[in-house]
Design an enzyme around this catalytic site. Structure first.
Site, PDB file in Angstrom:
ATOM      1  N   PRO A   2      33.627  45.222  65.760  1.00  0.00           N
ATOM      2  CA  PRO A   2      34.424  44.088  65.311  1.00  0.00           C
ATOM      3  C   PRO A   2      35.150  44.304  63.996  1.00  0.00           C
ATOM      4  CG  PRO A   2      32.053  43.676  65.037  1.00  0.00           C
ATOM      5  CD  PRO A   2      32.239  45.112  65.349  1.00  0.00           C
ATOM      6  N   GLU A   3      36.445  44.422  64.065  1.00  0.00           N
ATOM      7  CA  GLU A   3      37.282  44.254  62.885  1.00  0.00           C
ATOM      8  C   GLU A   3      38.046  42.954  63.123  1.00  0.00           C
ATOM      9  OE1 GLU A   3      39.401  47.696  61.310  1.00  0.00           O
ATOM     10  OE2 GLU A   3      38.106  49.013  62.470  1.00  0.00           O
ATOM     11  N   HIS A  92      17.740  42.310  71.702  1.00  0.00           N
ATOM     12  CA  HIS A  92      18.695  42.132  70.601  1.00  0.00           C
ATOM     13  C   HIS A  92      19.506  40.837  70.698  1.00  0.00           C
ATOM     14  CE1 HIS A  92      17.476  46.137  69.779  1.00  0.00           C
ATOM     15  NE2 HIS A  92      18.241  46.709  70.680  1.00  0.00           N
ATOM     16  N   ARG A 111      21.934  46.598  65.866  1.00  0.00           N
ATOM     17  CA  ARG A 111      21.640  47.177  64.558  1.00  0.00           C
ATOM     18  C   ARG A 111      21.230  46.143  63.522  1.00  0.00           C
ATOM     19  NH1 ARG A 111      26.350  51.425  63.394  1.00  0.00           N
ATOM     20  NH2 ARG A 111      25.021  51.976  61.665  1.00  0.00           N
TER      21      ARG A 111
END
Length: 275
Positions: A2-3, A92, A111
């Site tokens: 994601p940018e 997750h 993460r």
DNA sequence: CTTTCGTCCTGACTGC
DNA sequence: TGCAGTCAGGACGAAA
């Protein structure tokens, strides 16, 4: 992945799913993300109606009907998946909730570099996460003039400066590489050696690269938001990022796209086109 | 002040 | 096929 363009696409998807809806069955499955999720998150969010969904840089802002703002950041591996109904939670899945129309929204982040918190609407932009952010690149706040001011006194390369969220907010490694390519500016060039002409080209390149990515990501990333989690279509349109050794799309260099490391991050560029 | 580096964490990929 | 090593698009805080 994601940018800014990916976050914008997620926000557009969330608007469809969440605008005006009441949030139910709110579940925090892990509180130990990058920063601890507030302990009272569930009680403050459950049963509230969504008033507004917005984006600031790479942050997602969801305003609720009691002026609470949910702030989400996807980190490097975060995803938000909207599905038609609740299903078995996967590994997750850290935050899950439903709407009164039955849709389920899942925040998944292997993460755990992602962030989730709550703020008050009045002081939202004073929150530590948002306070220092530079101008939004796709608005009129981001001009050659404002960029030059923020580059003043910087000793770092233009590549490093553009990754600094205080200079311009929302760019990451991919779109910095792409913008420098389209602006014809070497990533090694010192920030102080950017004059008005280059600043004008750079601002235009940043805006067009982001706009193109949002447009290209729009359709396929919508699927990504809805369910599948696949990579966006924009990947096929990258000129330099992750294309070491491949030909430059606009000139016939012998060596093709080169890679170098700046501040510990990979930079991809065409040495012939970028000066 | 500025800049770089290490760090949080897991998964995907490479090469032996 | 297994395993170790490397790398990853973010952003902060410590250290230089």
């Amino acid at each position: 992945m994601p940018e800014l363009p990916e976050v914008e696409t997620v926000v557009q998807g969330l608007r469809v799913a969440l605008a005006g809806k009441v949030l139910t069955n709110v579940q925090v499955r892990r509180y130990d993300l990058r920063y601890p999720v507030p302990e009272d998150f569930v009680e403050r969010v459950d049963g509230r109606q969504v008033i507004l969904i917005a984006r600031r840089a790479k942050y997602i802002l969801i305003t609720l009907d009691d002026s609470t703002v949910m702030i989400l950041h996807l980190g490097m591996s975060g995803r938000i998946v909207v599905s038609s109904g609740l299903s078995q939670p996967r590994i997750h899945d850290h935050l899950v909730f439903q709407t009164n129309s039955g849709a389920a929204v899942t925040f998944n982040d292997p993460r755990r570099f992602g962030m989730i918190t709550l703020a008050e609407q009045d002081s939202c932009y004073d929150h530590a996460w948002l306070r220092k952010l530079g101008p939004e690149p796709l608005t009129n706040d981001f001009t050659a003039g404002t960029l030059l001011v923020r580059l003043q006194g910087k000793r770092a390369s233009i590549k490093s400066s553009l990754l600094d969220q205080r200079v311009v907010a929302g760019l990451g490694n991919i779109y910095v590489c792409e913008a420098l390519y389209w602006a014809g500016i070497s990533p090694r060039r010192l920030s102080t050696n950017i004059g008005l002409k280059r600043a004008l080209r750079l601002v235009a390149a940043v805006k067009s690269v982001l706009a193109d990515a949002i447009a290209a990501g729009g359709s396929s990333l919508r699927d990504y938001v809805q369910s599948s989690g696949e990579l966006g279509y924009f990947q096929n349109k990258l000129a330099v990022y992750n294309r070491e050794g491949k030909p430059c799309p606009t000139c016939d260099c012998e060596s093709g796209i080169e890679r170098l490391v700046q501040s510990g991050r990979s930079t991809f560029y065409c040495p012939r086109k970028q000066r």
